[in-house]
Scaffold this motif. Structure first.
Motif, short mmCIF file in Angstrom:
data_model
loop_
_atom_site.label_atom_id
_atom_site.label_comp_id
_atom_site.label_asym_id
_atom_site.label_seq_id
_atom_site.Cartn_x
_atom_site.Cartn_y
_atom_site.Cartn_z
N ASP A 39 -60.40 -11.92 113.00
CA ASP A 39 -60.37 -13.11 112.16
C ASP A 39 -60.97 -12.83 110.80
OD1 ASP A 39 -63.01 -12.82 112.93
OD2 ASP A 39 -63.17 -14.75 113.93
N TRP A 40 -61.15 -13.87 110.03
CA TRP A 40 -61.71 -13.81 108.68
C TRP A 40 -60.93 -12.85 107.79
CZ3 TRP A 40 -65.55 -16.80 106.52
CH2 TRP A 40 -66.16 -17.70 107.40
N GLY A 41 -59.61 -12.81 107.97
CA GLY A 41 -58.76 -12.02 107.10
C GLY A 41 -58.72 -10.54 107.39
N LEU A 42 -59.33 -10.09 108.48
CA LEU A 42 -59.40 -8.66 108.76
C LEU A 42 -58.05 -7.98 108.91
CD1 LEU A 42 -62.43 -7.99 111.12
CD2 LEU A 42 -61.86 -6.83 109.01
N LEU A 43 -57.06 -8.70 109.45
CA LEU A 43 -55.76 -8.06 109.61
C LEU A 43 -55.03 -7.88 108.29
CD1 LEU A 43 -54.50 -9.54 112.99
CD2 LEU A 43 -55.47 -7.28 112.52
N ARG A 44 -55.59 -8.41 107.24
CA ARG A 44 -55.08 -8.17 105.88
C ARG A 44 -55.99 -7.20 105.13
NH1 ARG A 44 -51.66 -10.86 102.33
NH2 ARG A 44 -52.13 -10.49 100.16
N SER A 45 -57.29 -7.49 105.10
CA SER A 45 -58.19 -6.68 104.28
C SER A 45 -58.41 -5.28 104.85
CB SER A 45 -59.54 -7.40 104.11
OG SER A 45 -60.16 -7.63 105.36
N LEU A 46 -58.47 -5.15 106.16
CA LEU A 46 -58.71 -3.84 106.77
C LEU A 46 -57.58 -2.86 106.46
CD1 LEU A 46 -60.66 -2.18 108.52
CD2 LEU A 46 -59.45 -3.04 110.53
N PRO A 47 -56.30 -3.20 106.69
CA PRO A 47 -55.23 -2.26 106.33
C PRO A 47 -55.14 -2.00 104.83
CG PRO A 47 -54.34 -4.05 107.68
CD PRO A 47 -55.79 -4.37 107.40
N GLN A 48 -55.48 -2.99 104.01
CA GLN A 48 -55.47 -2.76 102.57
C GLN A 48 -56.50 -1.72 102.18
OE1 GLN A 48 -56.06 -6.76 101.04
NE2 GLN A 48 -53.91 -6.91 100.46
N ARG A 49 -57.62 -1.70 102.86
CA ARG A 49 -58.68 -0.75 102.54
C ARG A 49 -58.43 0.63 103.11
NH1 ARG A 49 -63.72 -0.36 100.52
NH2 ARG A 49 -64.27 -2.20 99.36
N ILE A 50 -57.98 0.72 104.37
CA ILE A 50 -57.93 2.02 105.04
C ILE A 50 -56.55 2.43 105.53
CG2 ILE A 50 -60.36 1.85 105.70
CD1 ILE A 50 -59.42 1.24 108.57
N GLY A 51 -55.54 1.60 105.29
CA GLY A 51 -54.19 1.92 105.75
C GLY A 51 -53.92 1.30 107.12
N VAL A 52 -52.66 1.05 107.37
CA VAL A 52 -52.26 0.36 108.61
C VAL A 52 -52.57 1.19 109.84
CG1 VAL A 52 -50.29 -0.55 109.90
CG2 VAL A 52 -50.48 -1.00 107.45
N GLY A 53 -52.27 2.49 109.80
CA GLY A 53 -52.49 3.33 110.98
C GLY A 53 -53.94 3.39 111.40
N ARG A 54 -54.81 3.63 110.46
CA ARG A 54 -56.24 3.72 110.78
C ARG A 54 -56.77 2.35 111.20
NH1 ARG A 54 -58.73 7.38 106.73
NH2 ARG A 54 -58.55 9.02 108.24
N ILE A 107 -56.62 -7.11 86.87
CA ILE A 107 -56.60 -5.89 87.67
C ILE A 107 -56.62 -6.23 89.15
CG2 ILE A 107 -57.99 -3.87 88.33
CD1 ILE A 107 -58.83 -3.74 85.31
N LYS A 108 -57.48 -7.17 89.54
CA LYS A 108 -57.55 -7.56 90.95
C LYS A 108 -56.24 -8.17 91.42
CE LYS A 108 -61.52 -9.21 92.45
NZ LYS A 108 -62.80 -9.92 92.56
N ALA A 109 -55.61 -8.98 90.60
CA ALA A 109 -54.31 -9.57 90.96
C ALA A 109 -53.25 -8.49 91.14
CB ALA A 109 -53.87 -10.58 89.90
N ARG A 110 -53.28 -7.49 90.29
CA ARG A 110 -52.30 -6.39 90.39
C ARG A 110 -52.54 -5.58 91.67
NH1 ARG A 110 -50.42 -4.52 85.55
NH2 ARG A 110 -49.08 -3.13 86.73
N PHE A 111 -53.79 -5.34 92.01
CA PHE A 111 -54.07 -4.64 93.27
C PHE A 111 -53.58 -5.46 94.45
CE2 PHE A 111 -57.54 -1.93 91.28
CZ PHE A 111 -56.86 -0.73 91.46
N ARG A 112 -53.79 -6.78 94.41
CA ARG A 112 -53.31 -7.63 95.51
C ARG A 112 -51.79 -7.59 95.62
NH1 ARG A 112 -57.26 -11.05 93.46
NH2 ARG A 112 -55.69 -12.30 92.41
N ALA A 113 -51.11 -7.42 94.51
CA ALA A 113 -49.64 -7.40 94.50
C ALA A 113 -49.07 -6.02 94.80
CB ALA A 113 -49.13 -7.89 93.14
N PHE A 114 -49.92 -5.03 94.95
CA PHE A 114 -49.45 -3.66 95.16
C PHE A 114 -48.44 -3.59 96.30
CE2 PHE A 114 -49.68 0.53 97.12
CZ PHE A 114 -49.37 1.31 96.03
N GLY A 115 -47.34 -2.93 96.02
CA GLY A 115 -46.31 -2.74 97.03
C GLY A 115 -45.31 -3.88 97.14
N ARG A 116 -45.55 -4.99 96.46
CA ARG A 116 -44.63 -6.12 96.54
C ARG A 116 -43.70 -6.20 95.35
NH1 ARG A 116 -48.38 -11.09 97.72
NH2 ARG A 116 -49.72 -9.91 96.36
N LEU A 117 -43.96 -5.40 94.32
CA LEU A 117 -43.12 -5.40 93.13
C LEU A 117 -42.37 -4.08 93.04
CD1 LEU A 117 -45.73 -6.69 90.50
CD2 LEU A 117 -44.11 -8.05 91.83
N ASP A 118 -41.13 -4.15 92.54
CA ASP A 118 -40.44 -2.89 92.28
C ASP A 118 -40.98 -2.34 90.95
OD1 ASP A 118 -39.00 -4.02 90.08
OD2 ASP A 118 -37.32 -4.54 91.37
#
Length: 164
Positions: A39-54, A107-118
């Motif tokens: 909970d508390w957003g971990l399934l979003r923040s954790l993969p953003q920090r360390i990658g989905v696999g890890r 900068i923070k907004a661009r990092f949040r958008a990473f991978g969603r823009l071509d």
């Protein structure tokens, strides 16, 4: 993160810009062992920090890691002595608070958008951000400080204050 961090405390820490840990810090991911979903957003923040696999590995293993491992895998940014965690965290927070608000927000907004823009969309967003920052008072303050060989004062009421 000091001592033992699990659940909401990990989720909240990962929402921050800089995570400081000590060698004896223990970060727990006990959810699956309890029959729960992180909970508390971990399934979003954790993969953003360390990658989905890890992230997948930590969550499904119900892992516990120490401070050094957290830094090693990118979950935390800085390892300091256990008795200095809070002091260093506050110093880093103070340093982040002194950054130019407009550029930092963009900068923070661009990092949040990473991978969603071509690539074309990303370059367009960069153009919009650069124009906004170049015409903002914070740039004038930053340039003036650079030319005057002094530290910029973005948030203390000087020309170029982020509250303009």
């Amino acid at each position: 993160m000091e001592g033992v961090a699990a659940g909401a405390s990990v989720g909240l820490a990962l929402l921050g810009d800089h995570v400081v840990v000590g060698p004896s810090t223990r970060i727990l991911f006990p959810f699956i062992k309890l029959g729960l979903v992180p909970d508390w957003g971990l399934l979003r923040s954790l993969p953003q920090r360390i990658g989905v696999g890890r992230a997948r590995h930590l969550v499904f293993a119900g892992a516990a890691i120490d401070g050094a491992e957290a830094v090693n895998i990118g979950l935390a940014d800085e390892l300091v002595d256990d008795d200095a965690v809070m002091t260093v965290a506050l110093e880093r927070a103070e340093a982040f608070a002194s950054l130019p608000r407009e550029a930092t927000a963009r900068i923070k907004a661009r990092f949040r958008a990473f991978g969603r823009l071509d690539f074309a969309q990303d370059l367009d967003a960069e153009r919009v951000d650069q124009v906004a920052c170049l015409t903002h008072g914070e740039f004038a303050e930053g340039l003036s400080a650079q030319l005057g060989r002094r530290a910029p004062r973005f948030i203390d009421g000087t020309p170029g204050d982020a509250t303009e």
